[in-house]
Design an enzyme around this catalytic site. Structure first.
Site, short mmCIF file in Angstrom:
data_model
loop_
_atom_site.label_atom_id
_atom_site.label_comp_id
_atom_site.label_asym_id
_atom_site.label_seq_id
_atom_site.Cartn_x
_atom_site.Cartn_y
_atom_site.Cartn_z
CE LYS A 1 40.99 17.28 -61.22
NZ LYS A 1 40.47 17.20 -59.90
CE LYS B 1 41.45 12.27 -54.13
NZ LYS B 1 41.08 13.65 -54.45
CE LYS C 1 47.60 16.27 -59.11
NZ LYS C 1 46.49 16.94 -58.44
N1 AQP Z 1 50.56 14.71 -56.07
C1 AQP Z 1 50.32 15.61 -55.14
N2 AQP Z 1 51.33 16.18 -54.47
C2 AQP Z 1 51.09 17.11 -53.49
N3 AQP Z 1 49.86 17.53 -53.14
C3 AQP Z 1 48.81 16.99 -53.80
N4 AQP Z 1 47.47 17.18 -53.71
C4 AQP Z 1 46.84 16.37 -54.61
N5 AQP Z 1 47.74 15.65 -55.30
C5 AQP Z 1 48.97 16.02 -54.82
C6 AQP Z 1 46.84 18.10 -52.76
O1 AQP Z 1 45.83 17.39 -52.06
C7 AQP Z 1 44.81 18.31 -51.70
C8 AQP Z 1 43.47 17.74 -51.99
O2 AQP Z 1 43.29 17.51 -53.37
P1 AQP Z 1 41.84 17.35 -53.97
O3 AQP Z 1 41.07 16.34 -53.25
O4 AQP Z 1 41.21 18.68 -54.07
O5 AQP Z 1 42.06 16.79 -55.40
P2 AQP Z 1 43.13 16.98 -56.46
O6 AQP Z 1 44.09 18.10 -56.24
O7 AQP Z 1 42.41 17.02 -57.74
O8 AQP Z 1 43.88 15.60 -56.16
P3 AQP Z 1 44.12 14.39 -57.10
O9 AQP Z 1 44.57 13.27 -56.23
O10 AQP Z 1 45.03 14.77 -58.19
O11 AQP Z 1 42.69 14.02 -57.66
P4 AQP Z 1 42.28 13.88 -59.17
O12 AQP Z 1 42.99 12.68 -59.66
O13 AQP Z 1 40.79 13.70 -59.09
O14 AQP Z 1 42.70 15.11 -59.87
C9 AQP Z 1 45.09 19.62 -52.44
O15 AQP Z 1 45.67 20.54 -51.53
C10 AQP Z 1 46.08 19.20 -53.49
O16 AQP Z 1 46.96 20.27 -53.81
#
Ligand code: AQP
Length: 344
Positions: free
Chosen positions: A125, A211, A208
């Site tokens: 990140k 968002k 992955k």
């Molecule tokens: N691609 C994914 N597959 C399975 N699980 C996922 N999670 C996120 N992306 C996937 C799970 O969603 C939960 C919440 O995630 P978060 O809000 O803490 O953010 P994150 O993991 O940082 O999700 P993003 O979508 O990837 O956001 P950005 O783009 O900001 O990094 C967690 O349980 C996560 O494992």
């Protein structure tokens, strides 16, 4: 007070689930299948379930205040629309329960710099600009440990990308218990698995679904309508081979593996059973099936979410009640922590 402290004389902890999602906007199918859908399943199993909109985590990167407030309510509405029942699960926002941040500070003093420096999500990140990343982004996993351990949670359902953070949570609990010679914090079990533990980008099966990916075509957003879902799945990267009849045939075919896994998770089937039905078919046949499944699952959720968002006072009431319930568990645990570490 001891009854809420969970640890009885033999050090056994009651089965309690905690997990959270950041209100950083644009929830994806990955968030839903990897996390939220499983939150709902665990609510109906033999667990006490506590779920949180983790707004303090969201501000580790810049958030517009107006948008953050809107995203926080939308995420809570989304939880409920997905099947989370506030009479069965505790649902609240992290900032409404200050014990998270207070215990987070204690854990900043337990976690070691070397442990934190190994966290791959910070490296991903912060990217090349780590000097300019917030201190909060670096310390995020210690706050996440506090989120979980403030409730003595024993099980944490998350996507595969959170595995390393949960290992850190275990290390923090073990070090705290060891340093203070107590058996106070449980060593939490991650609950990771199923076909959608890591949903991948529709444009690159090795990345992955996320968002923050600059390409909207890489993900299905939970608010996408049927046409948008159809367009994204039609454009999803695949290979030129037919689908195999057995999972071994997906090896080395990241995009095919991803689309079949998404289908399996949406249909509540195993990958084996999906491939028994679709083995031998071309993607031109399979993609419309996937569109239909995805629309069938997503449309009712986004319709319900829109309805819930029409009554903000009711939604805020649910979150306020959830925060009171959460606080009644976290407060004595924090007080006992302070007592153990020698705060007067
Ligand atoms: N691609 C994914 N597959 C399975 N699980 C996922 N999670 C996120 N992306 C996937 C799970 O969603 C939960 C919440 O995630 P978060 O809000 O803490 O953010 P994150 O993991 O940082 O999700 P993003 O979508 O990837 O956001 P950005 O783009 O900001 O990094 C967690 O349980 C996560 O494992």
């Amino acid at each position: 007070m001891d009854s809420v402290l969970q640890n009885d004389s033999v050090g056994q902890f009651k089965k309690r689930v905690f997990s959270g999602v950041q209100p950083s906007g644009g929830l994806t199918l990955g968030n839903y299948l990897g996390a939220i859908k499983r939150f709902v399943q665990m609510q109906d199993d033999d667990y006490e379930t506590i779920y949180c909109v983790v707004d303090l985590h969201a501000i580790t990167v810049w958030q517009n205040p107006k948008v953050l407030r809107q995203n926080t309510r939308e995420l809570a509405a989304f939880f409920i629309a997905s099947g989370l029942d506030p009479s069965k699960s505790t649902l609240f926002t992290q900032s409404a329960v200050p014990e998270h941040a207070q215990l987070g500070w204690v854990f900043n003093c337990v976690a070691r710099m070397g442990w934190m420096q190994r966290m791959t999500q910070f490296k991903d990140k912060a990217g090349k600009n780590a000097q300019n990343a917030s201190l909060g982004l670096f310390g995020y996993p210690a706050l996440m440990a506090a989120d979980i351990l403030a409730y003595h949670a024993t099980h944490v359902p998350v996507g595969d990308d959170q595995k390393q953070h949960l290992e850190l949570t275990r290390d923090i609990a073990i070090k705290f218990n060891h340093d203070y010679e107590v058996n106070f914090f449980p060593v939490t079990e991650p609950v990771i698995g199923g076909p959608a533990a890591r949903v991948m980008s529709l444009r690159d099966g090795t990345k992955k679904m996320s968002k923050s990916d600059p390409s909207d075509l890489s993900r299905i957003n939970m608010t996408d309508d049927a046409d948008m879902i159809a367009n994204k799945i039609r454009k999803a990267k695949t290979d030129q081979h037919a689908l195999p009849s057995e999972p071994e045939g997906l090896e080395g075919r990241a995009e095919a593996q991803n689309l079949v896994s998404i289908y399996a998770a949406l249909a509540d089937e195993s990958i084996e059973s999906v491939l028994r039905d679709v083995g031998g078919r071309q993607f031109s046949d399979f993609k419309p099936m996937l569109v239909e499944r995805a629309t069938e699952v997503l449309s009712p959720i986004s319709n319900k979410m829109n309805l819930i968002m029409k009554d903000i006072p009711e939604l805020d009431k649910i979150l306020d009640n959830g925060a009171s319930k959460a606080k009644s568990i976290a407060e004595p645990i924090l007080q006992k922590t302070f007592d153990i570490i020698g705060m007067r």
